[in-house]
Structure formats: structure tokens, C-alpha cells
Design a protein around this motif. Structure first.
Motif, PDB file in Angstrom:
ATOM      1  N   LEU A  22       0.819  -1.207  -0.110  1.00 43.01           N
ATOM      2  CA  LEU A  22       0.147  -0.170   0.021  1.00 43.01           C
ATOM      3  C   LEU A  22       0.875   1.408   0.064  1.00 43.01           C
ATOM      4  CD1 LEU A  22      -2.696  -1.129   2.629  1.00 43.01           C
ATOM      5  CD2 LEU A  22      -2.899  -0.929   0.107  1.00 43.01           C
ATOM      6  N   CYS A  23       2.087   1.469   0.777  1.00 41.71           N
ATOM      7  CA  CYS A  23       2.918   2.388   0.593  1.00 41.71           C
ATOM      8  C   CYS A  23       3.451   2.673  -0.556  1.00 41.71           C
ATOM      9  CB  CYS A  23       4.092   2.020   2.001  1.00 41.71           C
ATOM     10  SG  CYS A  23       3.382   2.301   3.453  1.00 41.71           S
ATOM     11  N   THR A  24       3.850   1.730  -1.309  1.00 39.03           N
ATOM     12  CA  THR A  24       4.453   1.765  -2.467  1.00 39.03           C
ATOM     13  C   THR A  24       3.421   2.485  -3.615  1.00 39.03           C
ATOM     14  OG1 THR A  24       5.776   0.141  -2.068  1.00 39.03           O
ATOM     15  CG2 THR A  24       5.749   0.790  -4.449  1.00 39.03           C
ATOM     16  N   VAL A  25       2.204   1.944  -3.392  1.00 42.66           N
ATOM     17  CA  VAL A  25       1.321   2.458  -4.400  1.00 42.66           C
ATOM     18  C   VAL A  25       0.928   3.779  -4.197  1.00 42.66           C
ATOM     19  CG1 VAL A  25      -1.243   2.240  -5.135  1.00 42.66           C
ATOM     20  CG2 VAL A  25       0.044   0.109  -4.849  1.00 42.66           C
ATOM     21  N   GLY A  26       0.808   4.128  -2.872  1.00 47.82           N
ATOM     22  CA  GLY A  26       0.480   5.403  -2.302  1.00 47.82           C
ATOM     23  C   GLY A  26       1.762   6.410  -2.808  1.00 47.82           C
ATOM     24  N   ALA A  27       2.822   5.993  -2.563  1.00 53.17           N
ATOM     25  CA  ALA A  27       4.018   6.865  -2.971  1.00 53.17           C
ATOM     26  C   ALA A  27       4.076   7.002  -4.545  1.00 53.17           C
ATOM     27  CB  ALA A  27       5.312   6.110  -2.593  1.00 53.17           C
ATOM     28  N   SER A  28       3.876   6.001  -5.316  1.00 53.70           N
ATOM     29  CA  SER A  28       3.717   6.475  -6.653  1.00 53.70           C
ATOM     30  C   SER A  28       2.776   7.460  -7.177  1.00 53.70           C
ATOM     31  CB  SER A  28       3.546   5.047  -7.359  1.00 53.70           C
ATOM     32  OG  SER A  28       4.469   4.059  -7.188  1.00 53.70           O
ATOM     33  N   ALA A  29       1.628   7.366  -6.407  1.00 55.58           N
ATOM     34  CA  ALA A  29       0.467   8.277  -6.678  1.00 55.58           C
ATOM     35  C   ALA A  29       0.682   9.840  -6.263  1.00 55.58           C
ATOM     36  CB  ALA A  29      -0.986   7.999  -6.195  1.00 55.58           C
ATOM     37  N   THR A  30       1.496   9.674  -4.874  1.00 55.00           N
ATOM     38  CA  THR A  30       1.792  10.980  -4.169  1.00 55.00           C
ATOM     39  C   THR A  30       2.880  11.575  -5.337  1.00 55.00           C
ATOM     40  OG1 THR A  30       1.480  10.153  -2.218  1.00 55.00           O
ATOM     41  CG2 THR A  30       2.445  12.051  -2.289  1.00 55.00           C
ATOM     42  N   TYR A  31       3.989  10.815  -5.612  1.00 50.50           N
ATOM     43  CA  TYR A  31       5.059  11.655  -6.401  1.00 50.50           C
ATOM     44  C   TYR A  31       4.536  12.108  -7.792  1.00 50.50           C
ATOM     45  CZ  TYR A  31       9.701  12.492  -7.764  1.00 50.50           C
ATOM     46  OH  TYR A  31      10.828  13.080  -8.346  1.00 50.50           O
ATOM     47  N   SER A  32       3.822  11.396  -8.705  1.00 52.06           N
ATOM     48  CA  SER A  32       2.957  11.712  -9.678  1.00 52.06           C
ATOM     49  C   SER A  32       2.124  12.907  -9.331  1.00 52.06           C
ATOM     50  CB  SER A  32       2.162  10.710 -10.203  1.00 52.06           C
ATOM     51  OG  SER A  32       2.607   9.386 -10.640  1.00 52.06           O
ATOM     52  N   LEU A  33       1.520  13.128  -8.305  1.00 50.34           N
ATOM     53  CA  LEU A  33       0.968  14.425  -7.893  1.00 50.34           C
ATOM     54  C   LEU A  33       1.901  15.504  -7.849  1.00 50.34           C
ATOM     55  CD1 LEU A  33      -1.665  15.987  -7.244  1.00 50.34           C
ATOM     56  CD2 LEU A  33      -1.498  15.147  -5.011  1.00 50.34           C
ATOM     57  N   TYR A  34       2.892  15.128  -7.121  1.00 53.62           N
ATOM     58  CA  TYR A  34       4.086  16.105  -6.946  1.00 53.62           C
ATOM     59  C   TYR A  34       4.697  16.840  -8.215  1.00 53.62           C
ATOM     60  CZ  TYR A  34       8.740  17.707  -5.991  1.00 53.62           C
ATOM     61  OH  TYR A  34       9.920  18.572  -6.065  1.00 53.62           O
ATOM     62  N   LEU A  35       4.958  16.002  -9.054  1.00 50.97           N
ATOM     63  CA  LEU A  35       5.314  16.499 -10.462  1.00 50.97           C
ATOM     64  C   LEU A  35       4.504  17.184 -11.231  1.00 50.97           C
ATOM     65  CD1 LEU A  35       6.854  13.003 -11.857  1.00 50.97           C
ATOM     66  CD2 LEU A  35       8.099  14.850 -10.670  1.00 50.97           C
ATOM     67  N   SER A  36       3.008  16.948 -11.086  1.00 53.02           N
ATOM     68  CA  SER A  36       2.109  17.445 -11.813  1.00 53.02           C
ATOM     69  C   SER A  36       1.889  18.949 -11.113  1.00 53.02           C
ATOM     70  CB  SER A  36       0.865  16.919 -11.902  1.00 53.02           C
ATOM     71  OG  SER A  36       0.969  15.673 -12.672  1.00 53.02           O
ATOM     72  N   LEU A  37       2.045  19.096  -9.803  1.00 52.30           N
ATOM     73  CA  LEU A  37       1.721  20.267  -9.087  1.00 52.30           C
ATOM     74  C   LEU A  37       3.158  21.282  -9.310  1.00 52.30           C
ATOM     75  CD1 LEU A  37       0.226  19.039  -5.839  1.00 52.30           C
ATOM     76  CD2 LEU A  37      -0.857  20.233  -7.380  1.00 52.30           C
ATOM     77  N   VAL A  38       4.249  20.572  -9.422  1.00 48.92           N
ATOM     78  CA  VAL A  38       5.350  21.333  -9.780  1.00 48.92           C
ATOM     79  C   VAL A  38       5.486  22.100 -11.127  1.00 48.92           C
ATOM     80  CG1 VAL A  38       7.892  21.310 -10.062  1.00 48.92           C
ATOM     81  CG2 VAL A  38       6.917  20.151  -8.242  1.00 48.92           C
ATOM     82  N   GLN A  39       5.001  21.348 -12.007  1.00 50.87           N
ATOM     83  CA  GLN A  39       4.913  21.994 -13.372  1.00 50.87           C
ATOM     84  C   GLN A  39       3.623  23.053 -13.461  1.00 50.87           C
ATOM     85  OE1 GLN A  39       3.584  19.042 -16.466  1.00 50.87           O
ATOM     86  NE2 GLN A  39       3.233  20.747 -18.048  1.00 50.87           N
ATOM     87  N   LEU A  40       2.547  22.849 -12.640  1.00 53.52           N
ATOM     88  CA  LEU A  40       1.474  23.903 -12.475  1.00 53.52           C
ATOM     89  C   LEU A  40       1.848  25.051 -12.003  1.00 53.52           C
ATOM     90  CD1 LEU A  40      -1.481  24.102 -12.930  1.00 53.52           C
ATOM     91  CD2 LEU A  40      -2.079  23.448 -10.929  1.00 53.52           C
ATOM     92  N   SER A  41       2.948  24.722 -10.884  1.00 52.85           N
ATOM     93  CA  SER A  41       3.496  26.108 -10.095  1.00 52.85           C
ATOM     94  C   SER A  41       4.503  26.839 -11.059  1.00 52.85           C
ATOM     95  CB  SER A  41       4.320  25.482  -8.875  1.00 52.85           C
ATOM     96  OG  SER A  41       3.520  25.028  -7.988  1.00 52.85           O
ATOM     97  N   PHE A  42       5.470  26.207 -11.841  1.00 52.97           N
ATOM     98  CA  PHE A  42       5.994  26.608 -12.747  1.00 52.97           C
ATOM     99  C   PHE A  42       5.379  27.891 -13.826  1.00 52.97           C
ATOM    100  CE2 PHE A  42       9.643  23.536 -12.463  1.00 52.97           C
ATOM    101  CZ  PHE A  42      10.495  24.373 -11.462  1.00 52.97           C
ATOM    102  N   GLU A  43       4.133  27.288 -14.324  1.00 46.42           N
ATOM    103  CA  GLU A  43       3.431  27.807 -15.250  1.00 46.42           C
ATOM    104  C   GLU A  43       2.658  28.881 -14.899  1.00 46.42           C
ATOM    105  OE1 GLU A  43       1.284  24.599 -16.882  1.00 46.42           O
ATOM    106  OE2 GLU A  43       2.856  23.815 -18.202  1.00 46.42           O
ATOM    107  N   LYS A  44       1.912  28.600 -13.643  1.00 40.69           N
ATOM    108  CA  LYS A  44       0.810  29.404 -13.203  1.00 40.69           C
ATOM    109  C   LYS A  44       1.224  30.499 -12.005  1.00 40.69           C
ATOM    110  CE  LYS A  44      -2.074  27.803 -15.882  1.00 40.69           C
ATOM    111  NZ  LYS A  44      -2.950  28.425 -16.952  1.00 40.69           N
ATOM    112  N   VAL A  45       2.148  30.175 -11.114  1.00 47.34           N
ATOM    113  CA  VAL A  45       2.836  30.992  -9.977  1.00 47.34           C
ATOM    114  C   VAL A  45       3.993  31.590 -10.244  1.00 47.34           C
ATOM    115  CG1 VAL A  45       3.114  30.648  -7.660  1.00 47.34           C
ATOM    116  CG2 VAL A  45       1.316  29.268  -8.621  1.00 47.34           C
ATOM    117  N   ILE A  46       5.067  30.796 -10.559  1.00 47.58           N
ATOM    118  CA  ILE A  46       6.413  31.438 -10.769  1.00 47.58           C
ATOM    119  C   ILE A  46       6.773  32.019 -12.018  1.00 47.58           C
ATOM    120  CG2 ILE A  46       8.832  30.805 -10.593  1.00 47.58           C
ATOM    121  CD1 ILE A  46       8.214  28.248  -8.993  1.00 47.58           C
TER     122      ILE A  46
END
Length: 393
Positions: free
Chosen positions: A218-242
Motif C-alpha cells: 500500500l505504501c508503494t502504491v501511495g508513494a507512486s500516486a503521491t509523487y505523480s501528483l507532486y510532479l504535476s503540481l510542480v509543473q503547474l507552479s512553474f506555469e501559473k505561479v512562478i
């Protein structure tokens, strides 16, 4: 990118000062050659980031396995080294920040006389860095649990689900189009990782109960989903905020969240009581104390190199592309294990490598098609603009 903008500005200024046909033709030729220069510089940066990601992730994974195989048992220490190497990036941040002070000053002066959008406020950046740092702390801890409680086969298979999660988040958060070539790349890279999982021993590790096995799963599946969310949020931050296109921005997005994540790991290390067993763990490490310390140090360094490459690819391309390159490292790890740990190479590992290369080239080809379409559209607009200028001139 700033240099290219300056060149184009100078070319435009020259056109305004000498409006004759010969200068118009020269200006057009310069503008037509300029995208090629930008294009090559872009590919050079992307290639460097890819090398950082592949080499860093492969080395860090091998060192992480070596830590647990030789007697390491601290989950918080394994989590700590995934973010604690950020100080090695501070000289780079200082260099690139000071080199752009004059440009920033010019932008500030110009923004005071025009309606130029300013950068994000310090409070906004602080919120982003703290949020991403906390997210990385939880994500790294879940990966550590998975690496400790799962066999390598199951762990690799579950890590491959990161691609599917990232494609989903990129579709909703980053407006990423899932073309046939991208979908083909996702399928091939997932199949490559799955072959590696089938090739390895799928039984539970010795001494691991079924409950711990489920926690690791469960932790590995959760970590995969969390890191994918992190990558998308970082890209969104580059485009919309920074909204900045400098290397110092990429470094800041790596250093400050890593600092927050490191502080979180220190708190977890003391709160869990694992710090008391670190001395005995170092003494009982099979390869000796020096090897124990060198393993932790180089694991921290290689994770920072990997993360820098990952963020650079998000900045230059997209989070989905960075994830595809990250998954390409999964079949590379067994190849490196053959070289350094003398593992056996069989047909399934060779097939996994070929599928990974095929999937990688499929995604690269799709990006080439997108780049070609943009170049044609840009050339068409330039020709139309040139025709208008020649008619009015």
C-alpha cells in the motif's frame, strides 16, 4: 532563452531604424535562423537533465538496495538521505542567482513604468516550498517502507504504476494530451518494468510478515500516486505561479522543499526513537563503518542529482516526460547490477531493455512531431508578417 530574446529585440530595433528592403531580408533571415539556435540549446539542456536523472536515479537505487542488504534497517535514515544532500546545490544557486541580478534589476525598473507582471510574493513561495517539502517527506517515507518490506520484483512493478498516475494527473492539472504515441510509450515502459518484476522472485522477503507485506504494498502504491501528483503540481507552479524561465528557479524548487523535507525527517528520526539504534547499525554493517557512511553520503548526493534532472525536465518539457525518463531507469538498474554486482543477464532482462528503449523513442518522436508542427506554424506566421512588411514598405 533570455539571450535569444535579447537578440530578437536587437534585430527588431535594427528593422525600425533602417526600413529598406535589404535590411528587411537580412532581418527575416536572422529571425529564421534564430529558432534553430534556440532549438539546439533546448535539446542540449534536455539531454543534460536526462543524464542527471538516469544516472542519479540508477545509482541511488543501487545504493539504497545495498544499504538494506548489508544490514541497514532505519526507515527514517533511508528517507533522510533522499533529501539531505541539498547543500551541494547551494553554490550553484548562489552562482546563477548573482549572475541574474542585473537582469532582475532591469525587469524591476521596467515593471515600474509598465504593466509588466511581477513575480510571486515571498509568502506564496514560502507556502509552495513548505507544502512540497511536507509532500516529499511523506512520499519518501512511503517509498522507504516499500523498499524495506517488498521484494524488488513487486516494488519495481508497483513503481511502474507511477506512469499511469502521472498521465491521469497531467491530463487534469496540466492539460497534457494523450496522443497515440504517448499512450504507446506508457504501455511499453510499463510492460518493461513488469517484465523485470516477473523475472524476479515474487515471494515475500524472509522475516517479513504478511501484515508488513501489505503495508509495503500500500505504501508503494501511495508513494507512486503521491509523487505523480507532486510532479504535476510542480509543473503547474512553474506555469501559473512562478512564471520565470531561469535555472535558479529550478534550483530553488529543489533546494528549499528538500530543506523542509530534511527537517521533517530529523523530527521523525527522533520522534520514532530510531536515532538510538543508528550507532549499533553502523557497527554491525557488514561492509564496515566507512562503507556505511559512504553509502549514506553518496545516496544523498545521487538523489539530489536525480531530482535536479527531474525538475529540469518538468521545467523544459512536462511532468509526464520527466516520468517517462524516470521509468526508463528501471530496466537500466539490472544492467548496472550485472556490471557492479555480477548479476546474471537473461532474455527477459534484454527484452525489458528493448521495450524501454522503444517506449522512450516513441515519446521522443511524439515530441518531435509537436516541435515540427510549432516550427511550421511559426514559419508561416513569419512569412505572413514579412509579406505585410514588404507590401507596406
Amino acid at each position: 532563452m533570455e539571450d535569444a530574446g535579447g537578440i530578437e529585440l536587437q534585430i527588431t530595433a535594427a528593422d525600425d531604424q533602417e526600413p529598406n528592403s535589404s535590411n528587411d531580408v537580412s532581418s527575416v533571415n536572422n529571425k529564421l535562423h534564430l529558432p534553430k539556435l534556440i532549438h539546439y540549446r533546448w535539446w542540449l539542456r534536455v539531454t543534460c537533465y536526462m543524464l542527471f536523472l538516469l544516472s542519479g536515479q540508477s545509482a541511488a537505487t543501487l545504493l539504497g538496495r545495498l544499504y538494506f542488504d548489508k544490514g541497514g534497517n532505519s526507515k527514517w535514515m533511508a528517507t533522510f538521505v533522499q533529501s539531505a544532500g541539498f547543500p551541494i546545490l547551494l553554490p550553484l544557486l548562489f552562482f546563477f542567482t548573482t549572475s541574474t541580478i542585473s537582469t532582475t534589476a532591469i525587469n524591476l525598473i521596467s515593471s515600474s513604468f509598465a504593466n509588466t507582471p511581477k513575480g510571486p510574493q515571498l509568502s506564496t513561495l514560502t507556502f509552495l516550498y513548505i507544502g512540497f517539502g511536507v509532500l516529499l517527506t511523506g512520499d519518501n517515507l512511503m517509498y522507504s517502507y516499500g523498499l524495506l518490506y517488498l521484494p524488488v520484483s513487486t516494488y519495481s512493478l508497483l513503481c511502474a504504476t507511477q506512469l499511469a498516475f502521472n498521465a491521469l494527473f497531467s491530463f487534469f492539472l496540466n492539460s497534457q494530451k494523450l496522443s497515440p504515441f504517448v499512450l504507446n510509450s506508457l504501455v511499453l515502459l510499463t510492460a518493461s518494468a513488469s517484465l523485470l518484476a516477473v523475472n524476479a522472485d515474487s515471494e515475500k522477503p524472509a522475516g517479513i510478515s504478511r501484515g508488513k507485506y501489505v503495508i509495503g504494498f500500500l505504501c508503494t502504491v501511495g508513494a507512486s500516486a503521491t509523487y505523480s501528483l507532486y510532479l504535476s503540481l510542480v509543473q503547474l507552479s512553474f506555469e501559473k505561479v512562478i512564471k520565470k524561465e531561469t535555472f535558479s528557479v529550478v534550483l530553488s524548487m529543489q533546494i528549499y522543499p528538500s530543506f523542509v523535507a530534511t527537517c521533517g525527517c530529523v523530527v521523525g528520526l527522533f520522534a520514532s526513537g530510531e536515532w538510538r539504534s543508528l550507532e549499533n547499525e553502523m557497527k554491525e554493517y557488514k561492509e564496515g563503518k566507512v562503507s556505511y557512511l559512504m553509502n549514506l553520503i553518496w545516496t544523498a548526493i545521487t538523489w539530489q542529482i536525480s531530482s535536479l534532472g527531474m525538475l529540469g525536465l518538468i521545467f523544459e518539457v512536462s511532468s509526464l516526460f520527466s516520468n517517462v525518463i524516470s521509468t526508463l531507469a528501471l530496466p537500466l538498474v539490472p544492467i548496472l547490477a550485472v556490471i557492479f554486482f555480477h548479476d546474471k543477464m537473461n532474455g527477459l532482462k534484454v527484452m525489458a531493455m528493448l521495450l524501454a528503449i522503444w517506449g522512450f523513442l516513441s515519446y521522443i518522436y511524439q515530441h518531435y512531431l509537436d516541435d515540427l508542427a510549432k516550427s511550421k506554424a511559426s514559419l508561416t506566421s513569419e512569412n505572413e508578417l514579412t509579406g505585410v512588411q514588404l507590401e507596406t514598405g
